[in-house]
Design a protein around this motif. Structure first.
Motif, PDB file in Angstrom:
ATOM      1  N   ARG A 196      -1.712  55.235 -92.994  1.00 36.05           N
ATOM      2  CA  ARG A 196      -1.296  54.004 -92.322  1.00 36.05           C
ATOM      3  C   ARG A 196      -2.447  52.999 -92.324  1.00 36.05           C
ATOM      4  O   ARG A 196      -2.263  51.821 -92.627  1.00 36.05           O
ATOM      5  CB  ARG A 196      -0.855  54.283 -90.893  1.00 36.05           C
ATOM      6  CG  ARG A 196      -0.377  53.023 -90.155  1.00 36.05           C
ATOM      7  CD  ARG A 196       0.067  53.294 -88.744  1.00 36.05           C
ATOM      8  NE  ARG A 196       1.098  54.313 -88.699  1.00 36.05           N
ATOM      9  CZ  ARG A 196       1.165  55.275 -87.786  1.00 36.05           C
ATOM     10  NH1 ARG A 196       0.262  55.341 -86.827  1.00 36.05           N
ATOM     11  NH2 ARG A 196       2.127  56.168 -87.807  1.00 36.05           N
ATOM     12  N   HIS A 197      -3.651  53.472 -91.996  1.00 35.68           N
ATOM     13  CA  HIS A 197      -4.818  52.596 -91.972  1.00 35.68           C
ATOM     14  C   HIS A 197      -5.088  52.022 -93.367  1.00 35.68           C
ATOM     15  O   HIS A 197      -5.384  50.836 -93.518  1.00 35.68           O
ATOM     16  CB  HIS A 197      -6.045  53.346 -91.458  1.00 35.68           C
ATOM     17  CG  HIS A 197      -7.292  52.536 -91.454  1.00 35.68           C
ATOM     18  ND1 HIS A 197      -7.497  51.476 -90.598  1.00 35.68           N
ATOM     19  CD2 HIS A 197      -8.387  52.599 -92.245  1.00 35.68           C
ATOM     20  CE1 HIS A 197      -8.674  50.944 -90.845  1.00 35.68           C
ATOM     21  NE2 HIS A 197      -9.237  51.605 -91.847  1.00 35.68           N
ATOM     22  N   ALA A 198      -4.972  52.845 -94.388  1.00 33.76           N
ATOM     23  CA  ALA A 198      -5.223  52.387 -95.758  1.00 33.76           C
ATOM     24  C   ALA A 198      -4.195  51.348 -96.183  1.00 33.76           C
ATOM     25  O   ALA A 198      -4.545  50.368 -96.846  1.00 33.76           O
ATOM     26  CB  ALA A 198      -5.202  53.577 -96.714  1.00 33.76           C
ATOM     27  N   GLN A 199      -2.949  51.535 -95.817  1.00 35.14           N
ATOM     28  CA  GLN A 199      -1.914  50.571 -96.182  1.00 35.14           C
ATOM     29  C   GLN A 199      -2.143  49.243 -95.478  1.00 35.14           C
ATOM     30  O   GLN A 199      -1.926  48.179 -96.066  1.00 35.14           O
ATOM     31  CB  GLN A 199      -0.534  51.115 -95.841  1.00 35.14           C
ATOM     32  CG  GLN A 199      -0.110  52.242 -96.755  1.00 35.14           C
ATOM     33  CD  GLN A 199       1.208  52.876 -96.337  1.00 35.14           C
ATOM     34  OE1 GLN A 199       1.663  52.720 -95.217  1.00 35.14           O
ATOM     35  NE2 GLN A 199       1.794  53.613 -97.252  1.00 35.14           N
ATOM     36  N   GLU A 200      -2.587  49.272 -94.245  1.00 33.48           N
ATOM     37  CA  GLU A 200      -2.857  48.041 -93.506  1.00 33.48           C
ATOM     38  C   GLU A 200      -4.063  47.304 -94.082  1.00 33.48           C
ATOM     39  O   GLU A 200      -4.105  46.085 -94.084  1.00 33.48           O
ATOM     40  CB  GLU A 200      -3.100  48.353 -92.033  1.00 33.48           C
ATOM     41  CG  GLU A 200      -1.850  48.828 -91.308  1.00 33.48           C
ATOM     42  CD  GLU A 200      -2.136  49.362 -89.918  1.00 33.48           C
ATOM     43  OE1 GLU A 200      -3.318  49.416 -89.517  1.00 33.48           O
ATOM     44  OE2 GLU A 200      -1.169  49.735 -89.230  1.00 33.48           O
ATOM     45  N   ALA A 201      -5.041  48.043 -94.583  1.00 32.79           N
ATOM     46  CA  ALA A 201      -6.266  47.445 -95.106  1.00 32.79           C
ATOM     47  C   ALA A 201      -6.140  47.027 -96.566  1.00 32.79           C
ATOM     48  O   ALA A 201      -6.988  46.287 -97.061  1.00 32.79           O
ATOM     49  CB  ALA A 201      -7.426  48.424 -94.953  1.00 32.79           C
TER      50      ALA A 201
ATOM     51  N   ARG B  38      -1.219  61.027 -91.534  1.00 34.22           N
ATOM     52  CA  ARG B  38      -0.390  59.866 -91.221  1.00 34.22           C
ATOM     53  C   ARG B  38      -1.260  58.671 -90.842  1.00 34.22           C
ATOM     54  O   ARG B  38      -1.067  57.564 -91.329  1.00 34.22           O
ATOM     55  CB  ARG B  38       0.589  60.211 -90.097  1.00 34.22           C
ATOM     56  CG  ARG B  38       1.537  59.088 -89.727  1.00 34.22           C
ATOM     57  CD  ARG B  38       2.596  59.508 -88.714  1.00 34.22           C
ATOM     58  NE  ARG B  38       2.036  60.145 -87.534  1.00 34.22           N
ATOM     59  CZ  ARG B  38       2.277  61.399 -87.158  1.00 34.22           C
ATOM     60  NH1 ARG B  38       3.073  62.172 -87.872  1.00 34.22           N
ATOM     61  NH2 ARG B  38       1.732  61.887 -86.060  1.00 34.22           N
ATOM     62  N   GLN B  39      -2.242  58.901 -89.982  1.00 36.56           N
ATOM     63  CA  GLN B  39      -3.129  57.827 -89.542  1.00 36.56           C
ATOM     64  C   GLN B  39      -3.967  57.295 -90.703  1.00 36.56           C
ATOM     65  O   GLN B  39      -4.137  56.075 -90.839  1.00 36.56           O
ATOM     66  CB  GLN B  39      -4.042  58.313 -88.405  1.00 36.56           C
ATOM     67  CG  GLN B  39      -4.959  57.251 -87.873  1.00 36.56           C
ATOM     68  CD  GLN B  39      -4.220  56.101 -87.203  1.00 36.56           C
ATOM     69  OE1 GLN B  39      -3.105  56.255 -86.732  1.00 36.56           O
ATOM     70  NE2 GLN B  39      -4.836  54.947 -87.184  1.00 36.56           N
ATOM     71  N   ALA B  40      -4.503  58.169 -91.531  1.00 42.81           N
ATOM     72  CA  ALA B  40      -5.337  57.736 -92.655  1.00 42.81           C
ATOM     73  C   ALA B  40      -4.538  56.882 -93.628  1.00 42.81           C
ATOM     74  O   ALA B  40      -5.013  55.836 -94.084  1.00 42.81           O
ATOM     75  CB  ALA B  40      -5.920  58.947 -93.374  1.00 42.81           C
TER      76      ALA B  40
END
Length: 84
Positions: free
Chosen positions: A73-78, A69-71
């Motif tokens: 989420r981080h990729a979508q934000e970046a 989930r964190q990975a």
């Protein structure tokens, strides 16, 4: 269980292994709007995660695995904003 390929998305379920990565990549590349559902997925191999990140597939469903989930989420934000 692995992956079920449906008309509009691929459903990743239970444990998705390295053996599933290449087939998922091929399927996602053929889709005009690549999407996956992860609500029944408990673990993905890092190769599968790389496929999801590379293809920027739309991710549906509540992701149970906190690391995944964190990975994602981080990729979508970046990710760069789509150009019109």
């Amino acid at each position: 269980m692995g992956i079920r390929y449906l008309k509009k998305h691929a459903a990743l379920e239970d444990i998705v292994t390295v053996e599933d990565a290449e087939g998922l990549l091929d399927w996602l590349k053929q889709q005009t709007k690549p999407a996956v559902t992860l609500s029944k997925c408990v673990h993905v191999h890092t190769a599968v995660l790389q496929v999801l990140l590379m293809t920027q597939a739309k991710v549906n469903g509540d992701i149970q695995d906190p690391v995944l989930r964190q990975a994602l989420r981080h990729a979508q934000e970046a990710a760069p904003a789509p150009q019109h």
